[in-house]
Design a protein around this motif. Structure first.
Motif, mmCIF file in Angstrom:
data_model
loop_
_atom_site.group_PDB
_atom_site.id
_atom_site.type_symbol
_atom_site.label_atom_id
_atom_site.label_comp_id
_atom_site.label_asym_id
_atom_site.label_seq_id
_atom_site.Cartn_x
_atom_site.Cartn_y
_atom_site.Cartn_z
ATOM 1 N N ARG A 1 -29.041 -67.417 -44.169
ATOM 2 C CA ARG A 1 -28.562 -67.789 -42.849
ATOM 3 C C ARG A 1 -27.043 -67.848 -42.830
ATOM 4 N NH1 ARG A 1 -30.814 -70.984 -38.672
ATOM 5 N NH2 ARG A 1 -29.249 -72.069 -37.472
ATOM 6 N N CYS A 2 -26.433 -67.261 -41.804
ATOM 7 C CA CYS A 2 -24.980 -67.302 -41.649
ATOM 8 C C CYS A 2 -24.551 -68.690 -41.183
ATOM 9 C CB CYS A 2 -24.542 -66.252 -40.633
ATOM 10 S SG CYS A 2 -22.776 -66.310 -40.297
ATOM 11 N N ALA A 3 -23.642 -69.318 -41.939
ATOM 12 C CA ALA A 3 -23.164 -70.647 -41.578
ATOM 13 C C ALA A 3 -22.254 -70.593 -40.356
ATOM 14 C CB ALA A 3 -22.420 -71.272 -42.758
ATOM 15 N N GLU A 4 -21.795 -69.416 -40.007
ATOM 16 C CA GLU A 4 -20.867 -69.251 -38.885
ATOM 17 C C GLU A 4 -21.612 -69.040 -37.559
ATOM 18 O OE1 GLU A 4 -17.709 -69.641 -39.833
ATOM 19 O OE2 GLU A 4 -17.129 -69.707 -37.734
ATOM 20 N N CYS A 5 -22.552 -68.115 -37.514
ATOM 21 C CA CYS A 5 -23.223 -67.784 -36.251
ATOM 22 C C CYS A 5 -24.722 -68.089 -36.258
ATOM 23 C CB CYS A 5 -22.973 -66.320 -35.895
ATOM 24 S SG CYS A 5 -23.914 -65.138 -36.898
ATOM 25 N N GLY A 6 -25.277 -68.416 -37.439
ATOM 26 C CA GLY A 6 -26.684 -68.784 -37.510
ATOM 27 C C GLY A 6 -27.640 -67.621 -37.661
ATOM 28 N N LEU B 1 -22.432 -61.852 -46.799
ATOM 29 C CA LEU B 1 -21.662 -61.203 -45.744
ATOM 30 C C LEU B 1 -22.573 -61.017 -44.539
ATOM 31 C CD1 LEU B 1 -19.093 -59.790 -44.707
ATOM 32 C CD2 LEU B 1 -19.948 -57.685 -45.720
ATOM 33 N N CYS B 2 -22.252 -61.718 -43.435
ATOM 34 C CA CYS B 2 -23.085 -61.656 -42.238
ATOM 35 C C CYS B 2 -22.990 -60.275 -41.592
ATOM 36 C CB CYS B 2 -22.652 -62.733 -41.252
ATOM 37 S SG CYS B 2 -23.648 -62.729 -39.752
ATOM 38 N N VAL B 3 -24.149 -59.674 -41.315
ATOM 39 C CA VAL B 3 -24.172 -58.347 -40.690
ATOM 40 C C VAL B 3 -23.870 -58.428 -39.200
ATOM 41 C CG1 VAL B 3 -25.755 -57.340 -42.391
ATOM 42 C CG2 VAL B 3 -26.685 -58.470 -40.361
ATOM 43 N N THR B 4 -23.924 -59.638 -38.624
ATOM 44 C CA THR B 4 -23.681 -59.802 -37.193
ATOM 45 C C THR B 4 -22.224 -60.142 -36.883
ATOM 46 O OG1 THR B 4 -25.949 -60.481 -36.767
ATOM 47 C CG2 THR B 4 -24.309 -61.126 -35.132
ATOM 48 N N CYS B 5 -21.680 -61.171 -37.542
ATOM 49 C CA CYS B 5 -20.326 -61.622 -37.192
ATOM 50 C C CYS B 5 -19.291 -61.300 -38.269
ATOM 51 C CB CYS B 5 -20.319 -63.125 -36.890
ATOM 52 S SG CYS B 5 -20.415 -64.187 -38.348
ATOM 53 N N GLY B 6 -19.728 -60.834 -39.434
ATOM 54 C CA GLY B 6 -18.792 -60.461 -40.483
ATOM 55 C C GLY B 6 -18.314 -61.621 -41.336
ATOM 56 N N HIS B 7 -18.884 -62.821 -41.126
ATOM 57 C CA HIS B 7 -18.524 -63.979 -41.934
ATOM 58 C C HIS B 7 -18.837 -63.701 -43.407
ATOM 59 C CE1 HIS B 7 -18.157 -68.064 -43.337
ATOM 60 N NE2 HIS B 7 -19.409 -68.103 -43.704
ATOM 61 N N ALA B 8 -17.830 -63.909 -44.259
ATOM 62 C CA ALA B 8 -17.999 -63.676 -45.688
ATOM 63 C C ALA B 8 -17.726 -64.959 -46.449
ATOM 64 C CB ALA B 8 -17.052 -62.576 -46.156
HETATM 65 ZN ZN ZN Z 1 -22.649 -64.576 -38.770
#
Ligand code: ZN
Length: 59
Positions: free
Chosen positions: A9-14, A28-35
């Motif tokens: 789970r992305c801690a940035e966008c969920g 590395l989030c595939v949706t928002c790019g959070h790494a």
């Molecule tokens: Zn994300």
């Protein structure tokens, strides 16, 4: 939320996707790019889940 998805789970966008988890160590989030380091990202998710639970049971 289901705790078993904290590592995906992305801690940035969920967003939850196994594709977010590049390797054992890298996230590395595939949706928002959070790494982030995968363990750090998972720890943030667990912390937020704990805080949400605490808030829900406090009143
Ligand atoms: Zn994300």
């Amino acid at each position: 939320m289901n705790a078993r998805y904290t590592s995906q789970r992305c801690a940035e966008c969920g967003h939850v996707a196994k594709e977010n988890r590049l390797t054992q160590a890298k996230f590395l989030c595939v949706t928002c790019g959070h790494a982030a380091h995968a363990d750090v990202n998972a720890a943030i998710n667990i912390l937020r889940a704990g805080l949400a639970l605490q808030a829900a049971t406090a009143s």
